[in-house]
Design a protein around this motif. Structure first.
Motif, PDB file in Angstrom:
ATOM      1  N   GLY A 129       0.794  -1.214   0.000  1.00  0.00           N
ATOM      2  CA  GLY A 129       0.000   0.000   0.000  1.00  0.00           C
ATOM      3  C   GLY A 129       0.829   1.267   0.000  1.00  0.00           C
ATOM      4  N   GLN A 130       2.160   1.125  -0.146  1.00  0.00           N
ATOM      5  CA  GLN A 130       3.043   2.290  -0.147  1.00  0.00           C
ATOM      6  C   GLN A 130       3.904   2.268  -1.422  1.00  0.00           C
ATOM      7  OE1 GLN A 130       2.796   4.663   1.849  1.00  0.00           O
ATOM      8  NE2 GLN A 130       1.830   3.862   3.684  1.00  0.00           N
ATOM      9  N   PRO A 131       3.386   2.720  -2.543  1.00  0.00           N
ATOM     10  CA  PRO A 131       4.178   2.699  -3.776  1.00  0.00           C
ATOM     11  C   PRO A 131       5.343   3.683  -3.758  1.00  0.00           C
ATOM     12  CG  PRO A 131       2.079   3.814  -4.143  1.00  0.00           C
ATOM     13  CD  PRO A 131       2.011   3.203  -2.781  1.00  0.00           C
ATOM     14  N   ASP A 132       5.257   4.719  -2.946  1.00  0.00           N
ATOM     15  CA  ASP A 132       6.319   5.724  -2.867  1.00  0.00           C
ATOM     16  C   ASP A 132       7.367   5.282  -1.853  1.00  0.00           C
ATOM     17  OD1 ASP A 132       7.983   7.906  -2.381  1.00  0.00           O
ATOM     18  OD2 ASP A 132       6.372   9.361  -2.628  1.00  0.00           O
ATOM     19  N   PRO A 133       8.601   4.951  -2.279  1.00  0.00           N
ATOM     20  CA  PRO A 133       9.618   4.487  -1.337  1.00  0.00           C
ATOM     21  C   PRO A 133       9.933   5.485  -0.223  1.00  0.00           C
ATOM     22  CG  PRO A 133      10.296   4.018  -3.592  1.00  0.00           C
ATOM     23  CD  PRO A 133       9.093   4.901  -3.666  1.00  0.00           C
ATOM     24  N   GLU A 134       9.810   6.775  -0.499  1.00  0.00           N
ATOM     25  CA  GLU A 134      10.122   7.765   0.529  1.00  0.00           C
ATOM     26  C   GLU A 134       9.073   7.768   1.636  1.00  0.00           C
ATOM     27  OE1 GLU A 134      12.975   9.390   0.971  1.00  0.00           O
ATOM     28  OE2 GLU A 134      13.571   8.115  -0.703  1.00  0.00           O
ATOM     29  N   ILE A 135       7.821   7.555   1.268  1.00  0.00           N
ATOM     30  CA  ILE A 135       6.780   7.436   2.290  1.00  0.00           C
ATOM     31  C   ILE A 135       7.004   6.166   3.099  1.00  0.00           C
ATOM     32  CG2 ILE A 135       4.316   7.120   2.688  1.00  0.00           C
ATOM     33  CD1 ILE A 135       3.791   8.854   0.245  1.00  0.00           C
ATOM     34  N   ASP A 169      17.082   0.333   3.090  1.00  0.00           N
ATOM     35  CA  ASP A 169      17.737  -0.625   2.212  1.00  0.00           C
ATOM     36  C   ASP A 169      19.076  -0.106   1.689  1.00  0.00           C
ATOM     37  OD1 ASP A 169      14.801  -0.822   2.146  1.00  0.00           O
ATOM     38  OD2 ASP A 169      15.111  -2.470   0.746  1.00  0.00           O
ATOM     39  N   THR A 170      19.983  -1.033   1.483  1.00  0.00           N
ATOM     40  CA  THR A 170      21.137  -0.738   0.638  1.00  0.00           C
ATOM     41  C   THR A 170      20.651  -0.684  -0.805  1.00  0.00           C
ATOM     42  OG1 THR A 170      21.686  -3.060   0.229  1.00  0.00           O
ATOM     43  CG2 THR A 170      22.620  -2.044   2.221  1.00  0.00           C
ATOM     44  N   LEU A 171      21.492  -0.209  -1.701  1.00  0.00           N
ATOM     45  CA  LEU A 171      21.105  -0.145  -3.111  1.00  0.00           C
ATOM     46  C   LEU A 171      20.764  -1.527  -3.661  1.00  0.00           C
ATOM     47  CD1 LEU A 171      23.665   2.463  -4.529  1.00  0.00           C
ATOM     48  CD2 LEU A 171      21.234   2.806  -4.007  1.00  0.00           C
ATOM     49  N   GLU A 172      21.547  -2.544  -3.255  1.00  0.00           N
ATOM     50  CA  GLU A 172      21.289  -3.903  -3.738  1.00  0.00           C
ATOM     51  C   GLU A 172      19.986  -4.453  -3.176  1.00  0.00           C
ATOM     52  OE1 GLU A 172      22.169  -7.646  -5.724  1.00  0.00           O
ATOM     53  OE2 GLU A 172      22.464  -5.501  -6.053  1.00  0.00           O
ATOM     54  N   GLU A 173      19.726  -4.223  -1.888  1.00  0.00           N
ATOM     55  CA  GLU A 173      18.478  -4.678  -1.282  1.00  0.00           C
ATOM     56  C   GLU A 173      17.272  -4.029  -1.951  1.00  0.00           C
ATOM     57  OE1 GLU A 173      20.221  -5.422   3.246  1.00  0.00           O
ATOM     58  OE2 GLU A 173      19.243  -3.522   2.710  1.00  0.00           O
ATOM     59  N   LEU A 174      17.362  -2.730  -2.215  1.00  0.00           N
ATOM     60  CA  LEU A 174      16.239  -2.034  -2.834  1.00  0.00           C
ATOM     61  C   LEU A 174      16.033  -2.512  -4.272  1.00  0.00           C
ATOM     62  CD1 LEU A 174      14.153   0.145  -2.150  1.00  0.00           C
ATOM     63  CD2 LEU A 174      15.686   1.834  -3.177  1.00  0.00           C
ATOM     64  N   ARG A 175      17.131  -2.784  -4.971  1.00  0.00           N
ATOM     65  CA  ARG A 175      17.019  -3.307  -6.336  1.00  0.00           C
ATOM     66  C   ARG A 175      16.274  -4.628  -6.340  1.00  0.00           C
ATOM     67  NH1 ARG A 175      18.870  -7.096  -9.403  1.00  0.00           N
ATOM     68  NH2 ARG A 175      20.235  -7.946  -7.772  1.00  0.00           N
ATOM     69  N   ILE A 176      16.574  -5.499  -5.371  1.00  0.00           N
ATOM     70  CA  ILE A 176      15.904  -6.798  -5.298  1.00  0.00           C
ATOM     71  C   ILE A 176      14.457  -6.636  -4.845  1.00  0.00           C
ATOM     72  CG2 ILE A 176      15.837  -8.980  -4.034  1.00  0.00           C
ATOM     73  CD1 ILE A 176      18.925  -8.854  -3.934  1.00  0.00           C
ATOM     74  N   ARG A 177      14.256  -5.925  -3.782  1.00  0.00           N
ATOM     75  CA  ARG A 177      12.926  -5.850  -3.168  1.00  0.00           C
ATOM     76  C   ARG A 177      11.913  -5.119  -4.037  1.00  0.00           C
ATOM     77  NH1 ARG A 177      10.300  -2.462   0.620  1.00  0.00           N
ATOM     78  NH2 ARG A 177      12.059  -1.016   0.749  1.00  0.00           N
ATOM     79  N   ARG A 178      12.348  -4.102  -4.754  1.00  0.00           N
ATOM     80  CA  ARG A 178      11.438  -3.307  -5.564  1.00  0.00           C
ATOM     81  C   ARG A 178      11.606  -3.578  -7.064  1.00  0.00           C
ATOM     82  NH1 ARG A 178       7.221   0.116  -3.547  1.00  0.00           N
ATOM     83  NH2 ARG A 178       7.768   0.757  -1.442  1.00  0.00           N
ATOM     84  N   GLY A 179      12.466  -4.543  -7.423  1.00  0.00           N
ATOM     85  CA  GLY A 179      12.767  -4.783  -8.823  1.00  0.00           C
ATOM     86  C   GLY A 179      12.086  -6.012  -9.385  1.00  0.00           C
ATOM     87  N   ALA A 180      12.661  -6.551 -10.446  1.00  0.00           N
ATOM     88  CA  ALA A 180      12.066  -7.676 -11.160  1.00  0.00           C
ATOM     89  C   ALA A 180      12.574  -9.027 -10.673  1.00  0.00           C
ATOM     90  CB  ALA A 180      12.345  -7.532 -12.659  1.00  0.00           C
ATOM     91  N   ASP A 181      13.585  -9.023  -9.803  1.00  0.00           N
ATOM     92  CA  ASP A 181      14.202 -10.280  -9.351  1.00  0.00           C
ATOM     93  C   ASP A 181      13.925 -10.493  -7.867  1.00  0.00           C
ATOM     94  OD1 ASP A 181      15.655 -12.611  -9.644  1.00  0.00           O
ATOM     95  OD2 ASP A 181      17.593 -11.651  -9.285  1.00  0.00           O
ATOM     96  N   ARG A 182      12.673 -10.305  -7.470  1.00  0.00           N
ATOM     97  CA  ARG A 182      12.323 -10.287  -6.044  1.00  0.00           C
ATOM     98  C   ARG A 182      12.434 -11.652  -5.367  1.00  0.00           C
ATOM     99  NH1 ARG A 182       8.530  -6.888  -8.437  1.00  0.00           N
ATOM    100  NH2 ARG A 182       6.934  -8.508  -8.444  1.00  0.00           N
TER     101      ARG A 182
END
Length: 241
Positions: A129-135, A169-182
């Motif tokens: 329910g939080q599409p905005d990562p900053e929120i 998140d670190t950059l790698e964690e955010l890439r995984i969690r919010r990306g295509a390779d979840r």
């Protein structure tokens, strides 16, 4: 606080989770499983999907339907997740400024699905329910939500990144969690939390975590989600104001 409580709080602050071995005995485990299986059997009988292709059912949201033939089973589950023993494990976990008493949001019963195996996605519960990562980042930094779960059969499905509840998140964690390779198995620093039958685990819902979903061995894990809200401020008003 007792020494054991201080140790649990310290582990939660540092790692975002702790395990309590042998939280319930064999008799208590069997009684709780019978109560939860009432809902699972009902769900599987009514649906080709729920309980078959899904790894969990809600015990409170769907409680009226799932327990209509045995309301006493729901009462036993509610009494357990609201018991003094469970609430004691949550003592001291709130952030400064949050209410000390947690609010029960839902309870789920995790089970082995019958149709296929798959690896779950890495996530923080805060992202739903939080599409905005900053929120979402603000939610993670200012609020507390916790899972309490007890394994009614041995359960090693949960994976978690220790300490991730207390930082972004670190950059790698955010890439995984919010990306295509979840669903990748390559989340840095992740550990698997193995519970024996009767063990309990408390973990921060904002931690980076996931589960693997298998058809076997059987999985029977009761999970209750609690939130610590901001205390309500009551202001005195003179009569007639």
């Amino acid at each position: 606080m007792s020494t054991s409580t201080l140790d649990r709080v310290a582990a939660f602050r540092a790692h975002g989770f702790f395990v309590v071995p042998a939280f319930i005995d064999a008799g208590g485990r069997a009684e709780l499983r019978r109560a939860c299986d009432v809902a699972l059997s009902h769900a599987r009988a009514l649906s080709r999907e729920t309980g078959h292709s899904t790894p969990r059912i809600s015990l409170l949201t769907d409680g009226v339907t799932c327990f209509q033939d045995d309301p006493g089973a729901l009462e036993r589950i509610a009494a357990f997740v609201g018991s003094a023993r469970v609430c004691e494990l949550l003592s001291g976990l709130a952030r400064p400024g949050e209410a000390d008493t947690p609010r029960l949001k839902d309870a789920h019963y995790y089970h082995e699905q019958t149709r296929r195996d798959w690896d779950g996605d890495w996530h923080r519960d805060s992202q739903f329910g939080q599409p905005d990562p900053e929120i979402e980042r603000a939610v993670v930094a200012t609020t507390t939500s916790v899972h309490f779960r007890v394994a009614l059969e041995a359960d090693d499905r949960l994976e978690i990144v220790p300490g991730s509840h207390a930082r972004w998140d670190t950059l790698e964690e955010l890439r995984i969690r919010r990306g295509a390779d979840r669903a990748t198995p390559d989340m840095p620093n992740a550990v698997r939390v193995a519970l024996r039958a009767g063990d309990a685990c408390v973990f921060h819902a904002w931690s980076i975590h996931r589960a693997t979903y298998l058809r076997e061995p059987p999985r029977r894990t009761l999970d209750a989600l609690y939130a610590f809200g901001r205390p309500t401020v009551r202001r005195w008003a003179p009569p007639g104001a």
